[in-house]
Design an enzyme around this catalytic site. Structure first.
Site, PDB file in Angstrom:
ATOM      1  N   ASP A  96      -4.229   8.549  11.718  1.00  0.00           N
ATOM      2  CA  ASP A  96      -2.863   8.062  11.866  1.00  0.00           C
ATOM      3  C   ASP A  96      -2.222   8.511  13.168  1.00  0.00           C
ATOM      4  O   ASP A  96      -2.394   9.640  13.612  1.00  0.00           O
ATOM      5  CB  ASP A  96      -2.005   8.532  10.677  1.00  0.00           C
ATOM      6  CG  ASP A  96      -2.322   7.738   9.428  1.00  0.00           C
ATOM      7  OD1 ASP A  96      -2.250   6.499   9.496  1.00  0.00           O
ATOM      8  OD2 ASP A  96      -2.675   8.350   8.402  1.00  0.00           O
ATOM      9  N   GLU A 127       0.875  -1.177   0.000  1.00  0.00           N
ATOM     10  CA  GLU A 127       0.000   0.000   0.000  1.00  0.00           C
ATOM     11  C   GLU A 127       0.907   1.219   0.000  1.00  0.00           C
ATOM     12  O   GLU A 127       1.715   1.375   0.903  1.00  0.00           O
ATOM     13  CB  GLU A 127      -0.819   0.083   1.283  1.00  0.00           C
ATOM     14  CG  GLU A 127      -1.720  -1.066   1.584  1.00  0.00           C
ATOM     15  CD  GLU A 127      -2.274  -0.916   3.017  1.00  0.00           C
ATOM     16  OE1 GLU A 127      -2.089   0.138   3.654  1.00  0.00           O
ATOM     17  OE2 GLU A 127      -2.881  -1.881   3.478  1.00  0.00           O
TER      18      GLU A 127
END
EC number: 4.2.1.20
Lengths: 264, 413
Positions: free
Chosen positions: A60, A49
């Site tokens: 995140d 990815e």
């Protein structure tokens, strides 16, 4: 170009889980990202990815925030993301882009899907695009022949899991825990249950991500999931190394350990 | 309403219906709004929406909210005519809605008390919030102290410095203040960090969102809790002047005080609605927060709306002398009001805002928040356009005590 379907069929035939590695484009440098991803593939990652660096990565944790901040600081743009995908896809790994929705929205869904397909990318993972808002992106992706991966979470109800998996092609991304990206001491025990609940609604492969950081954890997850997704742990190795080559070797060593893990 | 002397009815809270101004089932105001969030948060958003939907039709909830607004927040707030200030507005009659007189010193307390009651109904014991100027953080810390909730406030490190007094207030009220050091270190990044906390602790925690932005149901729920500003002002204007104002002016950052002031007037076609964003050092300086006037449609913090962004969808950092307006997004209902033409949005520079700040202090003895000073500066311009027969309602959204540090620097006091 290696498709996700090929990867998961092969892994299944080998009676193992697939290993999925995440790295943002432009980190540790534009070329360094391609080299690092290639090293992960060499070490045993089946799928890569490529993260599209975004200014507001609200799912995140600190490790990926740090890497993404560096990528944006060195001027990484969507053209660089596509070039990274092209470089990584050439290694033979199935290559996806993981991105928050706004950059695709702004770039144009059809244009993004077409450019990604032309770069050899096989799909996207869009962590903040819910089924209710996903229709334009699924249509654009289908037209370009790329897969759309969405996330389920431990908090997802049966109804939500069904809605999400109905939008997925390629695989389903199961988030192991309630929280942001980042390696953890242990893999959440609720994760196995979530994978089982997801399987009740789909025949697609189910990959587990968030918090996986060691070969032993990869082995533990591989026992019940079709794929093990690792991001922050690789990035941590790249961040902590004295130079890009050392970082690459350190991340590859971890990937080799994980690749053994998913084969246990 | 059984409660004698009450100021709030169910209709006050949720509007009087047929303006078509409620979002659809997915939280969409036309093209704007919706939910662009991690799937992990969807159940929590659904739960908040369901609990709110039930509460707003529950007489007991309305009674509790009404009671807190009257006996704790100090509502209704008064209107004040400001003729000496209005001399600079071409002689137009300027009337201030005095949200600065509420407990904690800004309109933010209205939304916070509503959501604090929602938090109790959710059965949650911990609230988190983002804050820019610190007013929402102070209001949240206040309500948390009142209701015995644990409270964590995320605040950009830059804002912590320019609003140091409010940091101290929050701490005194028992809240934990977490300075956010990533990104632009202002409101945008504080919101990112609060979302990260929420997705991690959602079982125990309510995100007491401070403005009409964010994912559904926040834009609708926060608007409804802020709506009392315009509901009261509309009644009071009729009492004071015998008619509706020609225009309502409010400052727009995320947009909660403005939507609160505007909403009761949306159906009144003769009443112009003017929102004033922070033009910072000017449009062409690139250092501004002109989201509606110079931004483009995108997705930020969970909603489709106008955003300051580059050609690839990266958020551009905003600038304003006022921390509360220093935000590169805006509530989706404002985006909708802009595109429909019902409201008009303009920019006010730092210097224009500070001139109005000083002028109101010297002519009327009222020190406004710098945020609110943008609306005051806008009203001065609008008055000169509309002429001396015009009556203009200005939402004085907060008081300026918190801004003394900035004022001391700006004016060399």
């Amino acid at each position: 170009m290696t498709t996700l379907q090929t990867v998961f069929a092969k892994a299944k035939a080998d009676n193992r889980a697939a290993l999925v590695g995440y790295l943002p484009a432009g980190f540790p440098s534009k070329d360094g990202a391609i080299a690092a991803a290639a090293a992960l593939v060499e070490a045993g990652c089946d799928v890569i990815e490529i993260g599209l660096p975004y200014s507001d990565p609200l799912l995140d944790g600190p490790t990926i925030q740090d890497a993404v901040h560096r990528a944006l600081s060195n001027g990484t743009r969507i053209a660089d993301v596509m070039r990274t995908v092209e470089g990584v896809a050439a290694t033979g790994a199935a290559t996806l882009v993981m991105t928050y929705w706004n950059p695709i929205d702004r770039y144009g869904a059809e244009r993004f899907a077409r450019d990604l397909a032309n770069a050899g990318g096989v799909g996207t993972i869009t962590p903040d695009l819910t089924p209710e808002e996903s229709e334009p992106w699924r249509a654009a992706s289908a037209a370009a022949g790329i897969d759309t991966v969405f996330l389920v979470a431990p908090s997802s109800t049966e109804q939500r899991i069904k809605a999400v998996v109905d939008c997925c092609t390629g695989f389903v991304y199961a988030a192991s825990l309630m929280g942001v990206t980042g390696a953890r001491e242990t893999v959440n025990t609720a994760a196995e249950g979530l994978v089982a609940r997801t399987r009740a609604h789909t025949d697609l492969p189910v990959c587990l991500g968030l918090g996986v950081g060691t070969g032993a954890q990869a082995a533990e997850v591989a026992a019940y999931a079709d794929g093990v997704i690792v991001g922050s742990a690789f990035i941590r190795r790249l961040l902590d190394a004295p130079d890009e080559a050392a970082g690459r070797e350190s991340a590859a060593a971890l990937a080799r350990d994980m690749a053994k893990g998913v084969r246990r | 309403m059984a409660n004698e002397g009450s100021i709030l009815t169910a209709a006050d809270l949720v509007g009087n219906g047929p303006h078509g101004d409620d979002p659809d089932m997915h939280g969409k105001f036309g093209l704007f709004g919706g939910r662009f969030v991690p799937e992990a948060l969807i159940p929590a958003l659904d739960e908040v929406a369901a609990v709110y939907e039930k509460a707003k039709n529950d007489a007991e909830f309305l009674r509790e909210f009404d009671h807190l607004l009257r006996t704790y927040a100090g509502r209704p707030t008064t209107l004040t005519d400001v003729p000496r200030f209005g001399e600079q507005a071409g002689g137009a009659r300027l009337v201030l809605k005095r949200e600065d007189l509420t407990h904690t010193g800004a309109h933010k307390i209205n939304n916070v008390l509503g959501q604090a009651l929602i938090t109790k109904r959710l059965g949650k014991k911990r609230v988190i919030a983002e804050t820019g100027a610190g007013q929402h953080g102070v209001a949240t810390a206040t309500a948390a102290a009142l209701l015995g909730l644990e409270c964590v406030i995320y605040m950009g490190a830059v804002d912590c410095e320019r609003q140091a007094l409010n940091v101290a207030r929050m701490k005194l009220l028992g809240a934990t203040v977490v300075p956010v050091t990533n990104g632009s270190q202002t409101l945008k990044d504080a919101i990112n960090e609060a979302f990260r906390d929420w997705v991690t602790n959602v079982d125990t925690t309510h995100y007491l969102f401070g403005t009409v932005a964010g994912p559904h149901p926040f834009p609708e729920m926060v608007r409804d809790f802020a709506r009392i500003i315009g509901v009261e002002a509309r009644r009071q204007m009729l009492e004071l002047t015998g008619r509706l104002p020609d225009a309502v002016c409010a400052a727009v950052g995320g947009g909660s005080n403005a939507i609160g002031a505007f909403h009761a007037f949306i159906g009144d076609e003769g009443v112009q609605l003017h929102g004033y964003e922070a033009a910072g050092r000017g449009l062409h300086s690139g250092e501004h927060a002109l989201t509606l006037t110079a931004g483009s449609v995108g997705v930020l913090h969970g909603a489709r709306t106008y955003v300051l962004q580059d050609d690839e969808g990266q958020t551009i950092e905003s600038h304003s002398i006022s921390a509360g307006l220093d935000y590169p997004g805006v509530g989706p209902e404002h985006a909708w009001l802009k595109d429909s033409g019902r409201a008009t949005y303009h920019g006010i520079t730092d210097d224009e805002a500070m001139a109005a700040f000083s002028l109101l202090a010297r002519t009327e003895g009222i020190i406004p928040a710098i945020e609110s000073s943008h609306a005051l500066a806008g009203a001065l311009k609008l008055g000169r356009e509309l002429g001396p027969e015009a009556t203009i309602l200005v939402n004085l959204s907060g008081r300026g005590d918190k801004d003394m540090g900035t004022a001391m620097k700006y004016f060399n006091l």
